[in-house]
Motif scaffolding. Structure first.
Motif, PDB file in Angstrom:
ATOM      1  N   SER A   2      21.396 124.848 -74.339  1.00  0.00           N
ATOM      2  CA  SER A   2      22.718 124.595 -73.772  1.00  0.00           C
ATOM      3  C   SER A   2      23.817 124.857 -74.786  1.00  0.00           C
ATOM      4  CB  SER A   2      22.817 123.157 -73.254  1.00  0.00           C
ATOM      5  OG  SER A   2      22.761 122.246 -74.329  1.00  0.00           O
ATOM      6  N   LEU A   3      23.509 124.705 -76.071  1.00  0.00           N
ATOM      7  CA  LEU A   3      24.513 124.956 -77.106  1.00  0.00           C
ATOM      8  C   LEU A   3      24.710 126.451 -77.340  1.00  0.00           C
ATOM      9  CD1 LEU A   3      23.399 122.209 -79.646  1.00  0.00           C
ATOM     10  CD2 LEU A   3      25.264 122.094 -77.984  1.00  0.00           C
ATOM     11  N   ASP A   4      23.628 127.204 -77.220  1.00  0.00           N
ATOM     12  CA  ASP A   4      23.694 128.649 -77.443  1.00  0.00           C
ATOM     13  C   ASP A   4      24.223 129.413 -76.237  1.00  0.00           C
ATOM     14  OD1 ASP A   4      22.642 128.262 -79.933  1.00  0.00           O
ATOM     15  OD2 ASP A   4      20.604 128.819 -79.374  1.00  0.00           O
ATOM     16  N   ARG A   5      24.097 128.819 -75.063  1.00  0.00           N
ATOM     17  CA  ARG A   5      24.449 129.526 -73.833  1.00  0.00           C
ATOM     18  C   ARG A   5      25.508 128.776 -73.065  1.00  0.00           C
ATOM     19  NH1 ARG A   5      20.591 132.952 -71.501  1.00  0.00           N
ATOM     20  NH2 ARG A   5      22.333 133.333 -70.133  1.00  0.00           N
ATOM     21  N   PRO A   6      26.731 129.267 -73.012  1.00  0.00           N
ATOM     22  CA  PRO A   6      27.783 128.575 -72.260  1.00  0.00           C
ATOM     23  C   PRO A   6      27.519 128.578 -70.752  1.00  0.00           C
ATOM     24  CG  PRO A   6      28.583 130.670 -73.083  1.00  0.00           C
ATOM     25  CD  PRO A   6      27.218 130.456 -73.673  1.00  0.00           C
ATOM     26  N   ASP A   7      26.626 129.462 -70.277  1.00  0.00           N
ATOM     27  CA  ASP A   7      26.354 129.516 -68.842  1.00  0.00           C
ATOM     28  C   ASP A   7      25.318 128.489 -68.408  1.00  0.00           C
ATOM     29  OD1 ASP A   7      24.409 130.940 -70.253  1.00  0.00           O
ATOM     30  OD2 ASP A   7      23.935 132.197 -68.536  1.00  0.00           O
ATOM     31  N   LEU A   8      24.842 127.651 -69.331  1.00  0.00           N
ATOM     32  CA  LEU A   8      23.915 126.589 -68.963  1.00  0.00           C
ATOM     33  C   LEU A   8      24.699 125.329 -68.655  1.00  0.00           C
ATOM     34  CD1 LEU A   8      21.080 126.934 -71.598  1.00  0.00           C
ATOM     35  CD2 LEU A   8      20.992 127.514 -69.194  1.00  0.00           C
ATOM     36  N   GLN A   9      24.185 124.568 -67.724  1.00  0.00           N
ATOM     37  CA  GLN A   9      24.833 123.297 -67.403  1.00  0.00           C
ATOM     38  C   GLN A   9      23.875 122.168 -67.656  1.00  0.00           C
ATOM     39  OE1 GLN A   9      25.998 123.255 -63.349  1.00  0.00           O
ATOM     40  NE2 GLN A   9      24.146 124.136 -62.598  1.00  0.00           N
TER      41      GLN A   9
ATOM     42  N   ASP B 105      19.499 123.664 -66.805  1.00  0.00           N
ATOM     43  CA  ASP B 105      19.303 124.659 -65.765  1.00  0.00           C
ATOM     44  C   ASP B 105      20.379 125.735 -65.878  1.00  0.00           C
ATOM     45  OD1 ASP B 105      18.275 125.836 -63.502  1.00  0.00           O
ATOM     46  OD2 ASP B 105      18.807 124.219 -62.154  1.00  0.00           O
ATOM     47  N   TYR B 106      20.006 126.997 -65.684  1.00  0.00           N
ATOM     48  CA  TYR B 106      20.986 128.076 -65.733  1.00  0.00           C
ATOM     49  C   TYR B 106      22.016 127.916 -64.620  1.00  0.00           C
ATOM     50  CZ  TYR B 106      18.494 130.884 -69.164  1.00  0.00           C
ATOM     51  OH  TYR B 106      17.919 131.339 -70.304  1.00  0.00           O
ATOM     52  N   ALA B 107      23.252 128.198 -64.922  1.00  0.00           N
ATOM     53  CA  ALA B 107      24.324 128.088 -63.939  1.00  0.00           C
ATOM     54  C   ALA B 107      24.429 129.328 -63.057  1.00  0.00           C
ATOM     55  CB  ALA B 107      25.663 127.847 -64.646  1.00  0.00           C
TER      56      ALA B 107
ATOM     57  N   HIS C 204      21.420 133.581 -59.471  1.00  0.00           N
ATOM     58  CA  HIS C 204      20.093 134.154 -59.236  1.00  0.00           C
ATOM     59  C   HIS C 204      19.136 133.968 -60.409  1.00  0.00           C
ATOM     60  CE1 HIS C 204      21.441 135.700 -55.471  1.00  0.00           C
ATOM     61  NE2 HIS C 204      22.450 136.296 -56.051  1.00  0.00           N
ATOM     62  N   GLN C 205      19.441 133.072 -61.305  1.00  0.00           N
ATOM     63  CA  GLN C 205      18.542 132.807 -62.428  1.00  0.00           C
ATOM     64  C   GLN C 205      17.495 131.780 -62.021  1.00  0.00           C
ATOM     65  OE1 GLN C 205      18.231 134.147 -65.364  1.00  0.00           O
ATOM     66  NE2 GLN C 205      19.997 135.457 -65.323  1.00  0.00           N
ATOM     67  N   TYR C 206      16.293 131.965 -62.525  1.00  0.00           N
ATOM     68  CA  TYR C 206      15.212 131.027 -62.258  1.00  0.00           C
ATOM     69  C   TYR C 206      14.688 130.446 -63.556  1.00  0.00           C
ATOM     70  CZ  TYR C 206      15.221 133.062 -57.628  1.00  0.00           C
ATOM     71  OH  TYR C 206      15.592 133.489 -56.391  1.00  0.00           O
ATOM     72  N   SER C 207      15.505 130.396 -64.587  1.00  0.00           N
ATOM     73  CA  SER C 207      15.067 129.897 -65.879  1.00  0.00           C
ATOM     74  C   SER C 207      15.738 128.573 -66.199  1.00  0.00           C
ATOM     75  CB  SER C 207      15.407 130.910 -66.982  1.00  0.00           C
ATOM     76  OG  SER C 207      14.713 132.108 -66.753  1.00  0.00           O
ATOM     77  N   ALA C 208      15.005 127.768 -66.946  1.00  0.00           N
ATOM     78  CA  ALA C 208      15.522 126.478 -67.378  1.00  0.00           C
ATOM     79  C   ALA C 208      14.782 126.091 -68.654  1.00  0.00           C
ATOM     80  CB  ALA C 208      15.315 125.440 -66.293  1.00  0.00           C
ATOM     81  N   SER C 209      15.248 125.044 -69.302  1.00  0.00           N
ATOM     82  CA  SER C 209      14.633 124.631 -70.553  1.00  0.00           C
ATOM     83  C   SER C 209      14.811 123.135 -70.763  1.00  0.00           C
ATOM     84  CB  SER C 209      15.275 125.388 -71.720  1.00  0.00           C
ATOM     85  OG  SER C 209      14.727 124.961 -72.945  1.00  0.00           O
ATOM     86  N   LEU C 210      13.932 122.560 -71.564  1.00  0.00           N
ATOM     87  CA  LEU C 210      14.074 121.176 -71.998  1.00  0.00           C
ATOM     88  C   LEU C 210      14.707 121.104 -73.373  1.00  0.00           C
ATOM     89  CD1 LEU C 210      10.659 119.661 -70.872  1.00  0.00           C
ATOM     90  CD2 LEU C 210      12.875 119.452 -69.755  1.00  0.00           C
ATOM     91  N   HIS C 211      14.984 122.252 -73.960  1.00  0.00           N
ATOM     92  CA  HIS C 211      15.523 122.306 -75.316  1.00  0.00           C
ATOM     93  C   HIS C 211      17.052 122.263 -75.299  1.00  0.00           C
ATOM     94  CE1 HIS C 211      11.593 123.039 -76.960  1.00  0.00           C
ATOM     95  NE2 HIS C 211      11.405 123.937 -76.014  1.00  0.00           N
ATOM     96  N   GLN C 212      17.614 121.289 -75.967  1.00  0.00           N
ATOM     97  CA  GLN C 212      19.067 121.125 -76.001  1.00  0.00           C
ATOM     98  C   GLN C 212      19.741 122.344 -76.621  1.00  0.00           C
ATOM     99  OE1 GLN C 212      20.439 117.786 -78.257  1.00  0.00           O
ATOM    100  NE2 GLN C 212      22.462 117.843 -77.343  1.00  0.00           N
ATOM    101  N   GLN C 213      19.102 122.982 -77.571  1.00  0.00           N
ATOM    102  CA  GLN C 213      19.679 124.147 -78.232  1.00  0.00           C
ATOM    103  C   GLN C 213      20.048 125.233 -77.218  1.00  0.00           C
ATOM    104  OE1 GLN C 213      20.499 124.139 -81.428  1.00  0.00           O
ATOM    105  NE2 GLN C 213      21.505 126.104 -81.138  1.00  0.00           N
TER     106      GLN C 213
END
Length: 124
Positions: free
Chosen positions: A117-124, A101-103, A106-115
């Motif tokens: 979280s590796l590409d985006r430091p703002d993901l938790q 999930d985006y940290a 005001h973001q409404y995006s999320a993903s099931l792809h582990q990549q």
């Protein structure tokens, strides 16, 4: 109001301001339904519309993002509509998965792809 494009478009243009063709199809199906599922409900726009148009229908909204689910619950309470909300994801298969999930607030995006979280430091 969560200060996003969605709320602004709905405020200024009504339902015709957001995904007009999809909303029109949704309304056609909702008017014939007794049970309505909003899967990946986000903040609940489709569930809210369904509950308003079909107050006697069973309306259920499913949103796996904890942050977004809180906004969904708040929207249901503010609009005083009969919608059952569930903080889960739905799939056509049994199992479990990690949900990224985006940290950002005001973001409404999320993903099931582990990549993601590796590409985006703002993901938790």
């Amino acid at each position: 109001h969560y200060h996003t494009t969605l709320e602004n478009k709905l405020f200024w243009h009504g339902w015709s301001g957001w995904e007009l063709q999809t909303i029109q199809v949704w309304i056609q199906y909702v008017m014939q339904a007794r049970v309505i599922l909003d899967i990946g409900a986000n903040t609940g726009i489709y569930a809210l519309l369904a509950a308003k148009l079909q107050p006697n229908a069973t309306v259920m909204a499913f949103e796996p993002s904890q942050k977004t689910y809180k906004k969904l619950e708040k929207n249901i309470l503010l609009n005083q509509l009969n919608i059952q909300a569930f903080p889960i994801a739905l799939s056509n298969e049994n199992g479990s998965a990690t949900f990224y999930d985006y940290a950002a607030e005001h973001q409404y995006s999320a993903s099931l792809h582990q990549q993601m979280s590796l590409d985006r430091p703002d993901l938790q």
